[in-house]
Design a protein around this motif. Structure first.
Motif, short mmCIF file in Angstrom:
data_model
loop_
_atom_site.label_atom_id
_atom_site.label_comp_id
_atom_site.label_asym_id
_atom_site.label_seq_id
_atom_site.Cartn_x
_atom_site.Cartn_y
_atom_site.Cartn_z
N THR A 57 64.60 9.39 49.76
CA THR A 57 65.05 8.82 51.03
C THR A 57 63.86 8.57 51.94
N GLN A 58 64.08 7.74 52.95
CA GLN A 58 63.01 7.48 53.91
C GLN A 58 62.67 8.75 54.69
N LYS A 59 63.69 9.54 54.99
CA LYS A 59 63.43 10.80 55.70
C LYS A 59 62.45 11.66 54.90
N LEU A 60 62.68 11.78 53.61
CA LEU A 60 61.80 12.58 52.78
C LEU A 60 60.39 11.98 52.74
N ALA A 61 60.30 10.66 52.68
CA ALA A 61 58.98 10.02 52.71
C ALA A 61 58.26 10.33 54.03
N ASN A 62 58.99 10.29 55.14
CA ASN A 62 58.38 10.58 56.44
C ASN A 62 57.96 12.04 56.56
N LEU A 63 58.66 12.92 55.86
CA LEU A 63 58.36 14.34 55.93
C LEU A 63 57.06 14.72 55.24
N ARG A 64 56.47 13.83 54.52
CA ARG A 64 55.26 14.18 53.78
C ARG A 64 54.08 14.46 54.71
N ALA A 65 54.23 14.25 55.99
CA ALA A 65 53.16 14.54 56.94
C ALA A 65 53.48 15.82 57.72
N ARG A 66 54.32 15.71 58.72
CA ARG A 66 54.70 16.86 59.56
C ARG A 66 56.01 16.56 60.26
#
Length: 143
Positions: A57-66
């Motif tokens: 998901t896009q949320k998971l992709a965004n979570l790869r930072a902080r």
């Protein structure tokens, strides 16, 4: 001084419902309602905020930072900001194998206040949805 014990106390008061915010690639904020709880990191042993996210998901992709995760109950709230470790079928963390990740997803679920009558079904659904463990290291905690 506010700390993760305060976060955990509020989790217990409102079913672990939290708002998690991440930064999109275009630098806008994405916020989502999630269930989160406090548990020990499976590698470092330090307390972290944990939640489970659907894979791919896009949320998971965004979570790869902080992320920043906020829990509230009544007029009390606590925010936790920090970098994220991911452990799932598409994000192997350290030497954690699929069995350890399966058990970690259960640990997070129960840290959020969840219970389950059929863990085999829970495990099957988590695998089908490619669920990933999200572990937030608390660099900043305030409220």
């Amino acid at each position: 001084m506010t700390d993760l014990k305060d976060f955990a106390r509020l989790v217990a008061r409102d079913h672990g419902l939290c708002v998690m915010s991440t930064l999109r690639p275009d630098l806008t904020i994405q916020s989502s309602l999630v269930n989160a709880g406090v548990l020990d990191h499976p590698v470092t042993g330090r307390p972290v905020v944990g939640l489970v996210a659907r894979g791919q998901t896009q949320k998971l992709a965004n979570l790869r930072a902080r992320t920043t995760t906020v829990v509230r109950a009544g007029w009390e709230w606590v925010a936790v900001e920090g970098p994220v470790d991911l452990a799932g079928p598409d994000d192997r963390f350290g030497d954690m194998d699929a069995e350890r990740i399966r058990l970690l997803l259960r640990e997070i679920f129960t840290a959020c206040g969840g219970t389950h009558d059929d863990w085999d079904t829970y495990d099957r659904v988590m695998a089908e949805e490619r669920r990933t463990a999200v572990l937030v290291a608390p660099e900043r905690v305030y409220g």
